[in-house]
Design a protein around this motif. Structure first.
Motif, PDB file in Angstrom:
ATOM      1  N   ALA A   1       3.029  60.787  49.839  1.00  0.00           N
ATOM      2  CA  ALA A   1       3.261  62.144  50.253  1.00  0.00           C
ATOM      3  C   ALA A   1       1.605  62.378  50.920  1.00  0.00           C
ATOM      4  CB  ALA A   1       3.459  63.405  49.521  1.00  0.00           C
ATOM      5  N   GLU A   2       0.805  61.774  50.019  1.00  0.00           N
ATOM      6  CA  GLU A   2      -0.804  61.953  50.132  1.00  0.00           C
ATOM      7  C   GLU A   2      -1.317  61.299  51.167  1.00  0.00           C
ATOM      8  OE1 GLU A   2      -2.336  60.626  46.516  1.00  0.00           O
ATOM      9  OE2 GLU A   2      -2.048  62.596  45.433  1.00  0.00           O
ATOM     10  N   ARG A   3      -0.598  60.019  51.535  1.00  0.00           N
ATOM     11  CA  ARG A   3      -1.084  59.228  52.736  1.00  0.00           C
ATOM     12  C   ARG A   3      -0.037  59.464  53.979  1.00  0.00           C
ATOM     13  NH1 ARG A   3       0.630  53.471  50.106  1.00  0.00           N
ATOM     14  NH2 ARG A   3       0.382  52.954  52.333  1.00  0.00           N
ATOM     15  N   GLY A   4       0.893  60.518  53.823  1.00  0.00           N
ATOM     16  CA  GLY A   4       1.585  60.708  55.069  1.00  0.00           C
ATOM     17  C   GLY A   4       2.405  59.309  55.772  1.00  0.00           C
TER      18      GLY A   4
ATOM     19  N   GLU B   1       8.273  58.214  40.691  1.00  0.00           N
ATOM     20  CA  GLU B   1       7.327  59.310  41.076  1.00  0.00           C
ATOM     21  C   GLU B   1       6.027  59.279  41.706  1.00  0.00           C
ATOM     22  OE1 GLU B   1       8.152  61.634  37.563  1.00  0.00           O
ATOM     23  OE2 GLU B   1      10.067  61.946  37.739  1.00  0.00           O
ATOM     24  N   GLU B   2       5.244  58.445  40.915  1.00  0.00           N
ATOM     25  CA  GLU B   2       3.947  58.172  41.239  1.00  0.00           C
ATOM     26  C   GLU B   2       3.825  57.726  42.800  1.00  0.00           C
ATOM     27  OE1 GLU B   2       0.175  55.258  39.937  1.00  0.00           O
ATOM     28  OE2 GLU B   2       2.062  55.251  38.937  1.00  0.00           O
ATOM     29  N   PHE B   3       4.622  56.847  43.180  1.00  0.00           N
ATOM     30  CA  PHE B   3       4.840  56.393  44.300  1.00  0.00           C
ATOM     31  C   PHE B   3       4.819  57.558  45.348  1.00  0.00           C
ATOM     32  CE2 PHE B   3       7.406  54.880  48.221  1.00  0.00           C
ATOM     33  CZ  PHE B   3       6.668  53.997  48.666  1.00  0.00           C
ATOM     34  N   ASP B   4       6.258  58.240  45.163  1.00  0.00           N
ATOM     35  CA  ASP B   4       6.342  59.538  46.080  1.00  0.00           C
ATOM     36  C   ASP B   4       5.060  60.333  46.207  1.00  0.00           C
ATOM     37  OD1 ASP B   4       8.824  58.794  46.365  1.00  0.00           O
ATOM     38  OD2 ASP B   4       9.749  60.090  44.783  1.00  0.00           O
TER      39      ASP B   4
END
Length: 282
Positions: A275-278, A268-271
């Motif tokens: 998303a933040e990094r696009g 979940e942290e990776f997701d």
């Protein structure tokens, strides 16, 4: 253990010290478990790529008077409903379709084996507990090791990919052991490099528990593995295909995640970060 024809053949071969040629015959028989009770010694020799006398010596090594006695025994242990499988790769398929059908058969055998999940569950616990976790795969098996390591690193805190041989390989095994590793995962596919066999022997001498995914329970790496889980490769094309070993690697990942309490949180942290990094286009 599954009661499939392949599983019954595995039981027949267990406890026998087989030569490399005999292991090759055994591997071929497991892959063609439904067909083999109906094959002549010449046909089996051709499929395994050995001589006909080698097939006869193999039968004797298993305790039979000769190949006819072994074949009679196989006809008794293969369930009747599998007898109509012979001829499933008939002339209605071209060579490319036959290769796909053979891989489907390999996956079917893998599914039958996984009916008894204890070995995979044990492997998952061993891999989850090893910090760091070295993952070994050379030559043909390097892509399997790299794929496993890529996904494993998303849930495991320290995965170390060993996909290059040479004199540095024992050093990297030593470094992992000194850092606290307790297990090593190896992907071993034909043709089996001697370097892999030697690396596994070294890893065990260093105190690591070796978990191996190999194309056969009779592969050369078997003698240096604490837990070997087989997944057959396809041999119908110019180069082997490895759908079943790849899928078994993903199954081991799933089992390892079950032994990592924070695996879901890490994903979940990776997701969120992705998303933040696009990171992905979709």
């Amino acid at each position: 253990m599954s009661d499939s024809p392949a599983a019954r053949l595995q039981l027949l071969f267990e406890g026998h010290r087989l030569t490399p040629t005999q292991r090759r015959i055994a591997h071929c028989m497991v892959r063609r478990a439904a067909d083999v009770p109906f094959l002549s010694s010449v046909e089996l020799a051709e499929l395994a790529g050995v001589s006909q006398p080698s097939v006869t010596r193999f039968a004797v090594a298993l305790g039979f008077d000769g190949y006819p006695a072994l074949r009679r025994h196989l006809r008794e242990v293969v369930p009747p409903e599998t007898e109509n499988v012979r001829g499933s790769f008939d002339d209605t398929y071209n060579e490319y379709q036959q290769a796909v059908q053979a891989e489907i058969d390999n996956l079917r055998h893998l599914a039958e084996m996984l009916a008894e999940p204890a070995p995979v569950e044990r492997a998952g616990r061993l891999l989850a507990a090893s910090r760091p976790l070295p993952v070994l795969g050379l030559r043909a098996a390097s892509s399997q090791a790299r794929g496993f390591a890529y996904f494993a690193a998303k849930v495991h805190p320290d995965v170390r990919l060993l996909d290059e041989g040479g004199s540095m390989l024992p050093d990297r095994i030593d470094a992992a052991r000194r850092a606290g590793a307790s297990a090593l995962l190896c992907f071993a596919l034909p043709r089996h490099p001697k370097e892999v066999v030697e690396a596994l022997a070294y890893a065990r001498s260093a105190g690591l528990t070796v978990v191996t995914v190999a194309d056969s329970a009779f592969a050369p790496v078997a003698a240096h593995s604490d837990l070997l889980i087989p997944a057959a490769v396809g041999t119908g094309l110019a180069f082997d295909t490895a759908c079943a070993p790849m899928l078994l690697g993903r199954v081991l990942l799933e089992a390892m995640c079950d032994g990592l309490p924070d695996a879901q949180a890490r994903l979940e942290e990776f997701d969120v970060q992705a998303a933040e990094r696009g990171l992905f286009a979709e």
